[in-house]
Design an enzyme around this catalytic site. Structure first.
Site, PDB file in Angstrom:
ATOM      1  N   ASP A  31       0.818  -1.220   0.000  1.00 24.74           N
ATOM      2  CA  ASP A  31       0.000   0.000   0.000  1.00 24.74           C
ATOM      3  C   ASP A  31       0.854   1.273   0.000  1.00 24.74           C
ATOM      4  O   ASP A  31       0.678   2.157   0.857  1.00 24.74           O
ATOM      5  CB  ASP A  31      -0.920   0.022   1.241  1.00 24.74           C
ATOM      6  CG  ASP A  31      -1.681  -1.276   1.447  1.00 24.74           C
ATOM      7  OD1 ASP A  31      -2.097  -1.879   0.447  1.00 24.74           O
ATOM      8  OD2 ASP A  31      -1.860  -1.668   2.616  1.00 24.74           O
ATOM      9  N   GLU A 244     -11.316   0.172  -3.089  1.00 26.97           N
ATOM     10  CA  GLU A 244     -10.450   0.697  -2.018  1.00 26.97           C
ATOM     11  C   GLU A 244      -9.253   1.407  -2.661  1.00 26.97           C
ATOM     12  O   GLU A 244      -9.193   1.562  -3.880  1.00 26.97           O
ATOM     13  CB  GLU A 244      -9.984  -0.437  -1.098  1.00 26.97           C
ATOM     14  CG  GLU A 244      -9.150  -1.505  -1.780  1.00 26.97           C
ATOM     15  CD  GLU A 244      -8.875  -2.717  -0.891  1.00 26.97           C
ATOM     16  OE1 GLU A 244      -9.350  -2.779   0.246  1.00 26.97           O
ATOM     17  OE2 GLU A 244      -8.174  -3.633  -1.368  1.00 26.97           O
TER      18      GLU A 244
HETATM   19  O1  FUB Z   1      -3.182  -3.569   3.577  1.00 26.91           O
HETATM   20  C1  FUB Z   1      -4.471  -3.807   4.108  1.00 26.91           C
HETATM   21  C2  FUB Z   1      -5.514  -3.470   3.100  1.00 26.91           C
HETATM   22  O2  FUB Z   1      -5.321  -4.267   1.942  1.00 26.91           O
HETATM   23  C3  FUB Z   1      -5.450  -2.063   2.575  1.00 26.91           C
HETATM   24  O3  FUB Z   1      -5.962  -1.117   3.468  1.00 26.91           O
HETATM   25  C4  FUB Z   1      -6.189  -2.229   1.317  1.00 26.91           C
HETATM   26  O4  FUB Z   1      -6.100  -1.159   0.430  1.00 26.91           O
HETATM   27  C5  FUB Z   1      -5.576  -3.497   0.784  1.00 26.91           C
HETATM   28  O5  FUB Z   1      -4.356  -3.251   0.130  1.00 26.91           O
END
Ligand code: FUB
Length: 346
Positions: A31, A244
């Protein structure tokens, strides 16, 4: 989150064909939110660990506890791990799951924005500050009022205003906020409360930040992502709808909102004329990587644009053990972005 099938992948072959290699390999990182501060690149990633949590569709196995900041003098130079920047035990309001962070700078103070589950198991977004881009950061005692869900990205516009973009489906709980407050009712499944396929998709949120960057200056608003006809993308349009990993960058006066489509594994982008949108879906920045999640940032370094992203190639496909990478991207003359293939063949 379900695993993608990885049985057919020869990882040694895959890693030879990858367009880039992990920036660090002594820890797992994911991320990546990249920024240039004072001429140097700083990457704010999640710090992936195997905490022994059982895999489930709400992402409990993403049990991260802390953050490390990675710095680089240039995209080709060695990436340096600057050590512990913030640990969940030093965040009074947070209980667990330090997921995808971002950072920004104002008047010599550096702000780390991060989501975590609070003691009531509801994701909130917090802020921690430091006088150094690499920390250590000191957390505010409370989460940002009115914050919810995950994946904050804080964009500074040319007029000096800062905006936070955020939200994430399934384990990120966005679907539980449809009525403006957290819906704690059963069932506890990732797809409960998601709109029907023929209904408008859930949308990410944006809020302008206060001058001190510690709170929202307004109630967070939904960010519209429209199709080519000016209609909201539908929930069943899983190759294009927001899931996301919100990010915003500005190029040639246009605002580019980019995001992950989650269960279809693309990084897409939509273009708008102002920080609040609406944004019109335009295309893909990145095809699927090895691993379930895809999460990125877009950052300009020395007049070139780069995509910072992650995959699970180093861990041979383990969903929650990812590695941060970087590759150059191209904005075409018509404003579109050329789509990257992360491997020349799998
Ligand atoms: O790294 C945990 C979660 O997985 C992140 O918040 C999301 O965007 C996904 O990458």
């Amino acid at each position: 989150m379900p695993e993608k099938s990885i049985e057919h992948i020869n990882f040694d072959e895959l890693n030879k064909t990858a367009i880039s290699q992990p920036l660090v390999s002594h820890i797992y990182t994911a991320d990546p939110s990249a920024h240039v501060f004072n001429g140097k690149i700083y990457i704010y990633p999640s710090h992936d660990i195997d905490a022994g949590e059982a895999f489930d569709d709400l992402g409990s196995h993403f049990a991260m506890e802390d953050y490390h900041v990675i710095s680089m003098d240039s995209v080709d130079s060695k990436a340096v791990d600057n050590g512990l920047a913030l640990h969940v035990k030093d965040v009074p309001w947070a209980k667990q799951q330090m997921w995808a962070p971002d950072a920004n700078e104002k008047n010599g103070t550096y702000y780390l924005f991060f989501p975590a589950k609070a003691h009531d198991d509801i994701f909130r977004i917090g802020v921690a500050t430091s006088n150094s881009p690499t920390g250590p950061f000191k957390a505010e005692p409370e989460a940002i009022k009115g914050s919810f869900s995950i994946d904050p990205a804080v964009f500074k516009d040319d007029d000096g205003s800062y905006y936070m973009y955020f939200g994430g489906l399934w384990g990120g709980q966005l679907q539980r906020w449809r009525d403006g407050e957290f819906n704690a009712s059963e069932p506890d499944s990732p797809t409960a409360f998601i709109p029907e396929d023929n209904e408008a998709a859930l949308l990410p949120y944006v809020a302008k930040m206060t001058d001190n960057l510690l709170e929202f200056d307004e109630k967070a608003k939904e960010l519209q992502i429209l199709d080519e006809n000016g209609d909201l993308l539908l929930s069943g349009d899983i190759d294009r709808r927001f899931f996301e990993a919100a990010w915003l960058h500005k190029h040639n006066g246009k605002y580019y909102f980019s995001y992950s489509t989650g269960d279809s594994h693309f990084i897409c982008y939509a273009i708008g004329d102002n920080p609040y949108g609406p944004f019109t879906y335009t295309g893909r920045i990145l095809e699927p990587v090895v691993g379930w999640t895809s999460h990125h940032s877009v950052c300009k370094v020395d007049e070139k644009w780069y995509l910072f992203y992650h995959d699970s190639s180093l861990s041979k496909g383990v969903t929650h053990l990812r590695s941060v990478k970087v590759a150059e991207i191209t904005h075409n003359a018509d404003g579109t972005i050329e789509t990257l293939e992360p491997y020349s063949k799998i």
